[in-house]
Design a protein around this motif. Sequence first.
Motif, short mmCIF file in Angstrom:
data_model
loop_
_atom_site.label_atom_id
_atom_site.label_comp_id
_atom_site.label_asym_id
_atom_site.label_seq_id
_atom_site.Cartn_x
_atom_site.Cartn_y
_atom_site.Cartn_z
N PHE A 26 44.90 46.44 -19.20
CA PHE A 26 45.57 46.02 -20.44
C PHE A 26 44.77 46.48 -21.66
O PHE A 26 45.35 47.00 -22.63
N SER A 27 43.43 46.35 -21.59
CA SER A 27 42.60 46.78 -22.73
C SER A 27 42.75 48.29 -22.94
O SER A 27 42.80 48.76 -24.08
N GLN A 28 42.85 49.07 -21.84
CA GLN A 28 42.98 50.52 -21.96
C GLN A 28 44.35 50.90 -22.53
O GLN A 28 44.47 51.84 -23.31
N LEU A 29 45.37 50.14 -22.13
CA LEU A 29 46.72 50.36 -22.67
C LEU A 29 46.71 50.11 -24.18
O LEU A 29 47.24 50.91 -24.96
N LEU A 30 46.06 49.02 -24.58
CA LEU A 30 45.94 48.72 -26.01
C LEU A 30 45.18 49.83 -26.74
O LEU A 30 45.60 50.31 -27.79
N GLY A 31 44.06 50.27 -26.15
CA GLY A 31 43.21 51.28 -26.77
C GLY A 31 43.93 52.61 -26.92
O GLY A 31 43.86 53.25 -27.98
N LEU A 32 44.63 53.04 -25.87
CA LEU A 32 45.33 54.32 -25.93
C LEU A 32 46.51 54.25 -26.90
O LEU A 32 46.78 55.20 -27.64
N THR A 33 47.21 53.11 -26.92
CA THR A 33 48.31 52.93 -27.87
C THR A 33 47.78 53.01 -29.31
O THR A 33 48.40 53.59 -30.20
N LEU A 34 46.59 52.42 -29.49
CA LEU A 34 45.93 52.42 -30.80
C LEU A 34 45.67 53.85 -31.27
O LEU A 34 45.99 54.22 -32.41
N VAL A 35 45.08 54.68 -30.38
CA VAL A 35 44.78 56.07 -30.72
C VAL A 35 46.09 56.84 -30.98
O VAL A 35 46.21 57.55 -31.99
N ALA A 36 47.07 56.64 -30.10
CA ALA A 36 48.36 57.34 -30.25
C ALA A 36 49.04 56.94 -31.56
O ALA A 36 49.59 57.78 -32.28
N MET A 37 48.99 55.64 -31.87
CA MET A 37 49.67 55.17 -33.08
C MET A 37 48.96 55.64 -34.36
O MET A 37 49.61 55.91 -35.37
N THR A 38 47.62 55.76 -34.28
CA THR A 38 46.89 56.33 -35.43
C THR A 38 47.34 57.78 -35.64
O THR A 38 47.61 58.20 -36.78
N GLY A 39 47.45 58.54 -34.52
CA GLY A 39 47.94 59.92 -34.60
C GLY A 39 49.35 59.98 -35.16
O GLY A 39 49.67 60.82 -36.01
N ALA A 40 50.20 59.07 -34.68
CA ALA A 40 51.60 59.05 -35.13
C ALA A 40 51.68 58.75 -36.62
O ALA A 40 52.44 59.38 -37.37
N TRP A 41 50.88 57.78 -37.09
CA TRP A 41 50.85 57.42 -38.53
C TRP A 41 50.47 58.63 -39.36
O TRP A 41 51.15 58.98 -40.33
N LEU A 42 49.37 59.31 -38.94
CA LEU A 42 48.88 60.46 -39.71
C LEU A 42 49.86 61.62 -39.64
O LEU A 42 50.06 62.34 -40.63
N GLY A 43 50.50 61.82 -38.47
CA GLY A 43 51.44 62.93 -38.30
C GLY A 43 52.76 62.69 -39.02
O GLY A 43 53.27 63.58 -39.72
N LEU A 44 53.29 61.47 -38.90
CA LEU A 44 54.61 61.18 -39.47
C LEU A 44 54.56 60.97 -40.98
O LEU A 44 55.46 61.40 -41.70
N TYR A 45 53.53 60.28 -41.47
CA TYR A 45 53.55 59.86 -42.88
C TYR A 45 52.47 60.50 -43.75
O TYR A 45 52.54 60.44 -44.96
N ARG A 46 51.43 61.07 -43.12
CA ARG A 46 50.31 61.60 -43.92
C ARG A 46 50.17 63.12 -43.79
O ARG A 46 49.15 63.68 -44.18
N GLY A 47 51.16 63.80 -43.17
CA GLY A 47 51.17 65.27 -43.15
C GLY A 47 50.35 65.92 -42.06
O GLY A 47 50.20 67.14 -42.04
N GLY A 48 49.79 65.13 -41.13
CA GLY A 48 49.01 65.70 -40.03
C GLY A 48 47.56 65.93 -40.40
O GLY A 48 47.08 65.43 -41.42
N ILE A 49 46.87 66.70 -39.54
CA ILE A 49 45.43 66.89 -39.70
C ILE A 49 45.10 68.38 -39.76
O ILE A 49 45.63 69.16 -38.98
#
Lengths: 258, 258
Positions: A26-49
């Motif tokens: 469960f902790s790993q699921l939370l952690g990976l979702t966290l990383v994926a969602m940070t990527g999604a936020w930056l990609g969708l709303y902040r123009g990517g990296i």
Amino acid sequence: MSSVCLSMEGGSAASTPAALPYYVAFSQLLGLTLVAMTGAWLGLYRGGIAWESDLQFNAHPLCMVIGLVFLQGDALLVYRVFRNEAKRTTKVLHGLLHVFALVIALVGLVAVFDYHRKKGYADLYSLHSWCGILVFGLYFVQWLVGFSFFLFPGAPFSLRSRYRPQHIFFGATIFLLSVGTALLGLKEALLFNLGDKYSAFEPEGVLANVLGLLLACFGGAVLYILTRADWKRPSQAEEQALSMDFKTLTEGDSPGSQ
Amino acid sequence: MSSVCLSMEGGSAASTPAALPYYVAFSQLLGLTLVAMTGAWLGLYRGGIAWESDLQFNAHPLCMVIGLVFLQGDALLVYRVFRNEAKRTTKVLHGLLHVFALVIALVGLVAVFDYHRKKGYADLYSLHSWCGILVFGLYFVQWLVGFSFFLFPGAPFSLRSRYRPQHIFFGATIFLLSVGTALLGLKEALLFNLGDKYSAFEPEGVLANVLGLLLACFGGAVLYILTRADWKRPSQAEEQALSMDFKTLTEGDSPGSQ
């Protein structure tokens, strides 16, 4: 003045508590979702990296979430997950994960300082930056002291056992301060970028709020696994490891205190 | 699967660890400085506090720092400070401090919702407000469950001892989440009020950053005192207390599980 904990396990000391793997998963699921969602936020709303443009800033939150939150958290869990492997192997893995976390965090730090320099922005004025520098410095010192006491052969046993509880407390505290600093940074980014639109429940604001809650939940999950008394690494494995360390010590040329 | 901790104290079980009073005194110094500095920030830079004006908002940070940070933290330390008093007295004090904290926090919540209503501002859109509502809800539930299990006579011993570690873990986590939420709120206030002046190292910004570091330090100090294994309430006092609770149970009309 000291206290001794006797483990009264139902089965052998080598057994893994039944619920532990589910909590770790469960902790790993939370952690990976966290990383994926940070990527999604930056990609969708902040123009990517990208490194060589205004998008260089975006490397900062991604590196910090991967390094100082996800990898640092997982490094703390190593002793709960690898319960019966040789202590030395587990130690090396714990140290290595922290090195990866430190290097990735350093890239994240370079990204933000470089971006500020190019833009002519002031450095280190905000509470987020103060906490960030504090946490990175403490993390580096904790790694150095941990390495010298536990991995570098030669530290006397008495010193190791006196330092161990401090190492664990400061490790957990630095991890929690990392999570708190990430929350402050997320909040800063939201207020800078969204301004008045934040209070209109813009999709970016809602996504970032969920990301913030996920950060707090990952911190809580790691803390729970780490602090549950009956999930500690079995003392039998610790004792075997101690005698192995002793062998290493006496075979090496560092006399220690023994 | 369970573990038993045997306390091997040098003196009698009634003795207080030598360093504990200094750490407690230091935590109280941090906590009182924190409250005073919050007052100073609001008084010097935010116009002070009044209920029937725009200054009503300022009641929110002050109440939250006093209730959900200082008093909640001190309620957690009660079992470390009152080591040899009857368990029941200590329990009642622990519960009462949490009630004071809850009531003061409720006043702080009313202040901000009332201020938003009068100004026509949106509610509950920010990460700070989401974390705040979560932490207040969890704190209230934790108090209710804690009261029903530990203070209200009638909960079976087996249930009490199974719930105790969860109560301690969630208590510490809710406290840490309260500190994190206060940091988010402070950051929000700074960015709303100072804007671009924040990066010019305005005195208010520097004072508030120091206030943020103090918040984190108070959280760390309480956590340290709470988690140090050899500073736990001596088991002898716990056993005396257990038999007293048993007396209360058998004298009352709640049979429990015994």
